[in-house]
Scaffold this motif. Structure first.
Motif, PDB file in Angstrom:
ATOM      1  N   UNK A 142      15.923   2.447   8.362  1.00 14.99           N
ATOM      2  CA  UNK A 142      14.891   1.419   8.175  1.00 14.99           C
ATOM      3  C   UNK A 142      13.726   1.906   7.323  1.00 14.99           C
ATOM      4  N   UNK A 143      13.585   3.225   7.137  1.00 13.76           N
ATOM      5  CA  UNK A 143      12.398   3.773   6.488  1.00 13.76           C
ATOM      6  C   UNK A 143      12.186   3.262   5.062  1.00 13.76           C
ATOM      7  N   UNK A 144      13.196   3.287   4.179  1.00 18.93           N
ATOM      8  CA  UNK A 144      12.933   2.799   2.820  1.00 18.93           C
ATOM      9  C   UNK A 144      12.533   1.331   2.787  1.00 18.93           C
ATOM     10  N   UNK A 145      13.114   0.519   3.664  1.00 17.21           N
ATOM     11  CA  UNK A 145      12.759  -0.895   3.688  1.00 17.21           C
ATOM     12  C   UNK A 145      11.311  -1.087   4.127  1.00 17.21           C
ATOM     13  N   UNK A 146      10.869  -0.330   5.132  1.00 15.87           N
ATOM     14  CA  UNK A 146       9.497  -0.447   5.609  1.00 15.87           C
ATOM     15  C   UNK A 146       8.504   0.010   4.541  1.00 15.87           C
ATOM     16  N   UNK A 147       8.823   1.105   3.852  1.00 15.92           N
ATOM     17  CA  UNK A 147       7.910   1.602   2.830  1.00 15.92           C
ATOM     18  C   UNK A 147       7.842   0.658   1.636  1.00 15.92           C
ATOM     19  N   UNK A 148       8.986   0.095   1.236  1.00 17.82           N
ATOM     20  CA  UNK A 148       8.965  -0.879   0.144  1.00 17.82           C
ATOM     21  C   UNK A 148       8.160  -2.107   0.547  1.00 17.82           C
ATOM     22  N   UNK A 149       8.355  -2.573   1.787  1.00 18.25           N
ATOM     23  CA  UNK A 149       7.579  -3.704   2.253  1.00 18.25           C
ATOM     24  C   UNK A 149       6.083  -3.431   2.196  1.00 18.25           C
ATOM     25  N   UNK A 150       5.672  -2.245   2.650  1.00 20.38           N
ATOM     26  CA  UNK A 150       4.254  -1.879   2.605  1.00 20.38           C
ATOM     27  C   UNK A 150       3.760  -1.801   1.163  1.00 20.38           C
ATOM     28  N   UNK A 151       4.588  -1.253   0.276  1.00 16.12           N
ATOM     29  CA  UNK A 151       4.204  -1.179  -1.125  1.00 16.12           C
ATOM     30  C   UNK A 151       4.019  -2.544  -1.750  1.00 16.12           C
ATOM     31  N   UNK A 152       4.897  -3.480  -1.411  1.00 13.99           N
ATOM     32  CA  UNK A 152       4.765  -4.830  -1.955  1.00 13.99           C
ATOM     33  C   UNK A 152       3.544  -5.544  -1.397  1.00 13.99           C
ATOM     34  N   UNK A 153       3.228  -5.307  -0.131  1.00 13.14           N
ATOM     35  CA  UNK A 153       1.999  -5.893   0.416  1.00 13.14           C
ATOM     36  C   UNK A 153       0.773  -5.320  -0.282  1.00 13.14           C
ATOM     37  N   UNK A 154       0.824  -4.025  -0.611  1.00 10.49           N
ATOM     38  CA  UNK A 154      -0.281  -3.425  -1.362  1.00 10.49           C
ATOM     39  C   UNK A 154      -0.396  -4.057  -2.751  1.00 10.49           C
ATOM     40  N   UNK A 155       0.751  -4.325  -3.376  1.00 14.52           N
ATOM     41  CA  UNK A 155       0.747  -4.995  -4.680  1.00 14.52           C
ATOM     42  C   UNK A 155       0.152  -6.391  -4.557  1.00 14.52           C
ATOM     43  N   UNK A 156       0.496  -7.112  -3.488  1.00 17.98           N
ATOM     44  CA  UNK A 156      -0.063  -8.448  -3.268  1.00 17.98           C
ATOM     45  C   UNK A 156      -1.582  -8.388  -3.126  1.00 17.98           C
ATOM     46  N   UNK A 157      -2.060  -7.408  -2.361  1.00 19.65           N
ATOM     47  CA  UNK A 157      -3.506  -7.269  -2.165  1.00 19.65           C
ATOM     48  C   UNK A 157      -4.201  -6.914  -3.475  1.00 19.65           C
ATOM     49  N   UNK A 158      -3.635  -5.963  -4.221  1.00 17.12           N
ATOM     50  CA  UNK A 158      -4.204  -5.568  -5.511  1.00 17.12           C
ATOM     51  C   UNK A 158      -4.273  -6.759  -6.462  1.00 17.12           C
ATOM     52  N   UNK A 159      -3.199  -7.533  -6.528  1.00 18.66           N
ATOM     53  CA  UNK A 159      -3.147  -8.677  -7.433  1.00 18.66           C
ATOM     54  C   UNK A 159      -4.128  -9.760  -7.003  1.00 18.66           C
ATOM     55  N   UNK A 160      -4.237  -9.983  -5.690  1.00 14.30           N
ATOM     56  CA  UNK A 160      -5.174 -10.995  -5.189  1.00 14.30           C
ATOM     57  C   UNK A 160      -6.610 -10.607  -5.519  1.00 14.30           C
ATOM     58  N   UNK A 161      -6.947  -9.330  -5.333  1.00 13.06           N
ATOM     59  CA  UNK A 161      -8.298  -8.869  -5.660  1.00 13.06           C
ATOM     60  C   UNK A 161      -8.575  -9.025  -7.147  1.00 13.06           C
ATOM     61  N   UNK A 162      -7.580  -8.677  -7.960  1.00 13.83           N
ATOM     62  CA  UNK A 162      -7.732  -8.816  -9.412  1.00 13.83           C
ATOM     63  C   UNK A 162      -7.925 -10.286  -9.798  1.00 13.83           C
ATOM     64  N   UNK A 163      -7.194 -11.168  -9.123  1.00 13.82           N
ATOM     65  CA  UNK A 163      -7.318 -12.598  -9.400  1.00 13.82           C
ATOM     66  C   UNK A 163      -8.716 -13.091  -9.047  1.00 13.82           C
ATOM     67  N   UNK A 164      -9.242 -12.659  -7.895  1.00 18.48           N
ATOM     68  CA  UNK A 164     -10.566 -13.103  -7.477  1.00 18.48           C
ATOM     69  C   UNK A 164     -11.643 -12.600  -8.439  1.00 18.48           C
ATOM     70  N   UNK A 165     -11.445 -11.396  -8.984  1.00 20.61           N
ATOM     71  CA  UNK A 165     -12.454 -10.839  -9.885  1.00 20.61           C
ATOM     72  C   UNK A 165     -12.484 -11.552 -11.233  1.00 20.61           C
ATOM     73  N   UNK A 166     -11.309 -11.946 -11.695  1.00 15.91           N
ATOM     74  CA  UNK A 166     -11.233 -12.519 -13.036  1.00 15.91           C
ATOM     75  C   UNK A 166     -11.645 -13.986 -13.037  1.00 15.91           C
ATOM     76  N   UNK A 167     -11.196 -14.741 -12.015  1.00 15.13           N
ATOM     77  CA  UNK A 167     -11.520 -16.159 -11.913  1.00 15.13           C
ATOM     78  C   UNK A 167     -11.132 -16.921 -13.166  1.00 15.13           C
ATOM     79  N   UNK A 168     -10.002 -16.514 -13.782  1.00 17.96           N
ATOM     80  CA  UNK A 168      -9.532 -17.228 -14.962  1.00 17.96           C
ATOM     81  C   UNK A 168      -8.096 -17.591 -14.765  1.00 17.96           C
ATOM     82  N   UNK A 169      -7.658 -18.799 -15.167  1.00 18.83           N
ATOM     83  CA  UNK A 169      -6.257 -19.203 -15.009  1.00 18.83           C
ATOM     84  C   UNK A 169      -5.361 -18.514 -16.028  1.00 18.83           C
ATOM     85  N   UNK A 170      -4.081 -18.446 -15.653  1.00 13.89           N
ATOM     86  CA  UNK A 170      -3.038 -17.950 -16.573  1.00 13.89           C
ATOM     87  C   UNK A 170      -3.339 -16.559 -17.079  1.00 13.89           C
ATOM     88  N   UNK A 171      -3.677 -15.641 -16.144  1.00 10.49           N
ATOM     89  CA  UNK A 171      -3.910 -14.246 -16.534  1.00 10.49           C
ATOM     90  C   UNK A 171      -2.890 -13.382 -15.875  1.00 10.49           C
TER      91      UNK A 171
END
Length: 409
Positions: A380-409
């Motif tokens: 189960x370890x690789x699946x859990x780590x990939x899941x955590x990595x993707x959640x980190x990517x989601x958080x990073x992307x969401x923060x970047x989206x909030x900072x830019x406040x521009x569509x289609x970026x």
């Protein structure tokens, strides 16, 4: 005007997507057909298992190394010539592979020669097919304005997903009758793609003709491409881990015999292809959603699918988890490609698409290695780590989206 808005610049005449979609479908089917039959071929010839792994890895490495170079050639020489050269060489090498394996299966070619043939041919196939994905993406970027790029990229992605399903299925069915004929049939697919591109895809001047005087070439680590390249690497690495581990997980966690484990793995990959097609329909139809929002949502969903594998106790649960992770990935892939296209200027589209293809190739090479090493510690370890990595990517992307406040970026 921001860097991501720069290519709002002019879009060329509308692009007929059918030639690109057909070519992408045929190319992916041919690539995946080899993966489906290389194991049986190696077993039939009495070769060691590492030959199959080395052949697939060799193709992935050359793809990774040459994708950006091919993209740059497309910028300088034109997209259509690069696609024609790529598919022509792809077809020629595939036919040589099919003919050589046919001889080996008839015991007219020795084991050492068969090993060299499998590894060298797959390496060359990867080298020449590396011209196709970045150039096709650059063609889309050349002919579509930024708001429409995710939908167009999703159409290409749907064709690739369909090829992911049909290629192994068709090759496996033909291999039941004759292994060599399955390779001959796969070798016919790039010929079809070559004909479609040659006859139906319009040509055009090289993108470099629009390069401003004195403009430097696109750097490999250009800051404008880092978010998209990082996303592509993470997404493709995650997919590669899921593909390589599913058979082992089905056997070890579900207690299935080898043949049933292989069957479950095939069903899981079929679910992946179907979920990718379905999710990319949303991207094609909901054109007003910002790219970063799609990526954040997709990473969140895919991360849930990966993490949930740790709790799998039945075949149905495994298939459902793979469908969920693929649905999320289907939201990610066309949007990071469009993100890269929107971040650069028209004369840089080929090099940008090549950079993304190289990043994905790196994920394809490193993902299975990391995944199998982690799997030895705990399934189960690789699946859990990939899941955590993707959640980190989601958080990073969401923060970047909030900072830019521009569509289609």
């Amino acid at each position: 005007m921001t860097s991501t808005d720069a290519p709002l610049a002019r879009a060329a005449a509308p692009l007929p997507m059918a030639p690109l979609v057909i070519a992408a479908l045929a190319g992916t089917m041919a690539m995946m057909a080899f993966v489906a039959v290389v194991g049986p071929i190696v077993r039939r010839l009495g070769l060691p298992e590492w030959v199959a792994g080395l052949s697939v890895t060799a193709g992935g490495v050359l793809w990774m190394l040459l994708a950006r170079w091919w993209g740059g050639v497309g910028d300088r020489r034109g997209r259509k010539p690069v696609l024609l050269i790529g598919f022509a060489a792809f077809a020629l090498v595939y036919w040589a592979l099919a003919f050589g394996i046919d001889l080996a299966l008839r015991r007219q070619l020795g084991a050492p020669a068969a090993i060299v043939l499998l590894v060298a041919a797959r390496a060359l196939i990867g080298a020449f097919y590396a011209a196709v994905p970045p150039t096709a993406a650059a063609v889309v970027a050349d002919h579509t304005p930024p708001p429409e790029r995710p939908g167009a990229m999703a159409r290409l992605g749907s064709a690739n997903a369909l090829g992911l399903v049909l290629g192994p299925a068709a090759a496996g069915w033909l291999a039941g009758y004759d292994l060599a004929w399955s390779l001959y049939a796969a070798a016919a697919l790039p010929v079809l793609a070559l004909a479609v591109v040659g006859l139906m895809l319009p040509g055009g001047p090289p993108a470099a003709a629009r390069r401003p005087p004195g403009a430097p070439p696109l750097r490999l680590l250009d800051a404008r491409l880092r978010p998209a390249a990082l996303t592509g690497f993470a997404a493709m690495g995650s997919v590669a881990i899921a593909q390589v581990l599913v058979g082992f997980f089905a056997i070890d966690r579900l207690g299935l015999p080898v043949d049933q484990g292989a069957r479950v793995a095939g069903l899981a990959l079929t679910c992946v292809g179907i979920a990718l097609i379905v999710s990319q329909q949303f991207v094609m139809r909901l054109k007003t959603v910002p790219l970063a929002r799609w990526i954040a949502l997709g990473a969140l969903i895919a991360g849930c699918g990966f993490a949930a594998v740790a709790a799998v106790r039945s075949q149905a649960m495994l298939l459902a988890c793979y469908a969920v992770m693929a649905f999320g990935m289907g939201l990610i892939f066309p949007n990071f490609q469009a993100m890269a296209a929107n971040a650069v200027l028209p004369h840089e589209q080929g090099a940008a698409a090549g950079t993304l293809s190289a990043a994905q190739g790196l994920g394809m090479v490193l993902g299975p290695i990391a995944g199998t090493l982690l799997y030895r510690q705990a399934p189960a370890l690789p699946y859990l780590l990939v899941g955590a990595g993707l959640w980190a990517l989601a958080l990073f992307t969401f923060i970047r989206l909030r900072r830019r406040h521009t569509p289609n970026t």
